[in-house]
Design an enzyme around this catalytic site. Structure first.
Site, PDB file in Angstrom:
ATOM      1  N   ASP A 173      33.344  45.988  41.957  1.00 12.65           N
ATOM      2  CA  ASP A 173      33.556  45.547  40.579  1.00 12.65           C
ATOM      3  C   ASP A 173      32.963  44.168  40.344  1.00 12.65           C
ATOM      4  O   ASP A 173      32.929  43.330  41.254  1.00 12.65           O
ATOM      5  CB  ASP A 173      35.057  45.521  40.275  1.00 12.65           C
ATOM      6  CG  ASP A 173      35.362  45.772  38.809  1.00 12.65           C
ATOM      7  OD1 ASP A 173      34.404  45.914  38.015  1.00 12.65           O
ATOM      8  OD2 ASP A 173      36.541  45.830  38.450  1.00 12.65           O
ATOM      9  N   GLY A 174      32.488  43.951  39.112  1.00 17.04           N
ATOM     10  CA  GLY A 174      32.056  42.625  38.697  1.00 17.04           C
ATOM     11  C   GLY A 174      30.566  42.395  38.645  1.00 17.04           C
ATOM     12  O   GLY A 174      30.117  41.273  38.389  1.00 17.04           O
ATOM     13  N   HIS A 222      23.723  44.842  38.813  1.00 17.92           N
ATOM     14  CA  HIS A 222      23.767  46.098  39.567  1.00 17.92           C
ATOM     15  C   HIS A 222      22.745  46.096  40.710  1.00 17.92           C
ATOM     16  O   HIS A 222      23.012  46.600  41.803  1.00 17.92           O
ATOM     17  CB  HIS A 222      23.511  47.282  38.639  1.00 17.92           C
ATOM     18  CG  HIS A 222      24.587  47.469  37.607  1.00 17.92           C
ATOM     19  ND1 HIS A 222      25.922  47.537  37.938  1.00 17.92           N
ATOM     20  CD2 HIS A 222      24.527  47.617  36.253  1.00 17.92           C
ATOM     21  CE1 HIS A 222      26.639  47.711  36.839  1.00 17.92           C
ATOM     22  NE2 HIS A 222      25.817  47.751  35.809  1.00 17.92           N
ATOM     23  N   GLU A 272      33.743  58.319  34.488  1.00 20.94           N
ATOM     24  CA  GLU A 272      33.890  57.614  33.204  1.00 20.94           C
ATOM     25  C   GLU A 272      32.692  56.720  32.889  1.00 20.94           C
ATOM     26  O   GLU A 272      32.516  56.296  31.748  1.00 20.94           O
ATOM     27  CB  GLU A 272      35.170  56.760  33.214  1.00 20.94           C
ATOM     28  CG  GLU A 272      36.471  57.548  33.204  1.00 20.94           C
ATOM     29  CD  GLU A 272      36.818  58.136  34.563  1.00 20.94           C
ATOM     30  OE1 GLU A 272      36.359  57.598  35.600  1.00 20.94           O
ATOM     31  OE2 GLU A 272      37.536  59.162  34.604  1.00 20.94           O
ATOM     32  N   LEU A 303      27.742  54.073  61.599  1.00 22.79           N
ATOM     33  CA  LEU A 303      28.726  53.994  60.525  1.00 22.79           C
ATOM     34  C   LEU A 303      28.713  55.265  59.687  1.00 22.79           C
ATOM     35  O   LEU A 303      27.658  55.767  59.320  1.00 22.79           O
ATOM     36  CB  LEU A 303      28.407  52.790  59.624  1.00 22.79           C
ATOM     37  CG  LEU A 303      29.315  52.597  58.409  1.00 22.79           C
ATOM     38  CD1 LEU A 303      30.676  52.067  58.847  1.00 22.79           C
ATOM     39  CD2 LEU A 303      28.675  51.629  57.407  1.00 22.79           C
ATOM     40  N   GLU A 347      46.565  50.358  52.396  1.00 17.96           N
ATOM     41  CA  GLU A 347      46.857  48.977  52.015  1.00 17.96           C
ATOM     42  C   GLU A 347      45.812  48.510  50.994  1.00 17.96           C
ATOM     43  O   GLU A 347      44.623  48.785  51.152  1.00 17.96           O
ATOM     44  CB  GLU A 347      46.816  48.057  53.246  1.00 17.96           C
ATOM     45  CG  GLU A 347      47.816  48.413  54.324  1.00 17.96           C
ATOM     46  CD  GLU A 347      49.252  48.187  53.904  1.00 17.96           C
ATOM     47  OE1 GLU A 347      49.494  47.340  53.007  1.00 17.96           O
ATOM     48  OE2 GLU A 347      50.146  48.852  54.467  1.00 17.96           O
TER      49      GLU A 347
END
Length: 240
Positions: free
Chosen positions: A16-17, A33, A63, A127, A203
């Site tokens: 986000d942001g 972006h 969305e 990964l 968490e």
């Protein structure tokens, strides 16, 4: 420092942001972006070096199609380019890449690149990197329920066989352990329809740092906070 920490096996991140970061610098949202995509590459490498085995990022939600068309178009262009970059990164770092979400709404060329990326990296032992694209947690559960209903209607399953474990097998994340830690950047404190089923015992960590400014040091802070949590499952403390 990371050697002293218990590493979460699976970290999920809501990126986000990007737009707000760009606006604060007097730049267009798309610039944010682009920088955010570069941060993803950096954090993939750092997470693996730290001992994190699975990393899942929320790149484009169901969305997000409601955003201005020029921003959606720019995001799709960025996604096309990122698929190429990700393939090269995966080859270098033995990264296994998987895309979560409903792919049918994506353009054919993007779906083809996703398929090629997943096929080329499926046997890599580095990964495990999941990218959520056109993803929504509710949509995922509905799609899984439909698949199960079809199998029941065809006689391949019985209602008695509908369990948490069997439903897990129909989710986009089938075979992937649930996240231990969810990170959301830029000070928002909600999960925004992300991994609703999988986050049941995860968490949460929220940081004011916007995603383009997120670094290895910020990831370590999140892991340190995770280490201070007293994780319990049904009243039982997690074994260390």
């Amino acid at each position: 420092m990371s050697d002293e920490l218990k590493m979460p096996r699976h970290v999920a991140i809501i990126l986000d942001g990007n737009g707000r970061w760009a606006k604060a610098k007097g730049m267009p949202r798309n610039y944010g972006h682009i920088q955010g995509a570069k941060t993803v590459e950096v954090i993939c490498e750092e997470a693996y070096r730290m001992g994190i085995q699975y990393l899942t990022v929320y790149a484009f939600s169901t969305e997000n199609w409601n955003r201005p068309q020029d921003e959606v178009d720019a995001l799709m262009k960025l996604l096309r380019n990122y698929m190429k970059t990700c393939l090269q990164t995966a080859k270098k770092n033995r990264m296994c890449v998987r895309v979560l979400g409903e792919k049918s709404r994506l353009d054919e060329d993007i779906r083809t690149r996703i398929a090629e990326l997943e096929e080329a990296t499926k046997d890599n032992d580095g990964l495990h990197f999941q990218i959520a694209i056109n993803y929504g947690g509710r949509d995922e559960i509905v799609r899984a329920a439909k698949k199960m209903a079809e199998k029941i209607a065809d006689g391949q399953m019985t209602p008695a066989q509908v369990t948490e474990e069997s439903l897990n097998g129909f989710l986009d994340t089938a075979g992937i352990p649930d996240p231990d830690l969810l990170i959301r950047t830029c000070n928002e404190q909600r999960i925004s329809n992300f991994l609703l089923w999988q986050l049941a015992y995860t968490e949460f960590y929220f940081t004011p740092v916007p995603w383009p400014d997120f670094t290895k040091e910020e990831l370590l802070k999140a892991v340190e906070a995770y280490n201070h949590r007293d994780r319990r499952f049904g009243g039982l403390k997690e074994e260390k």
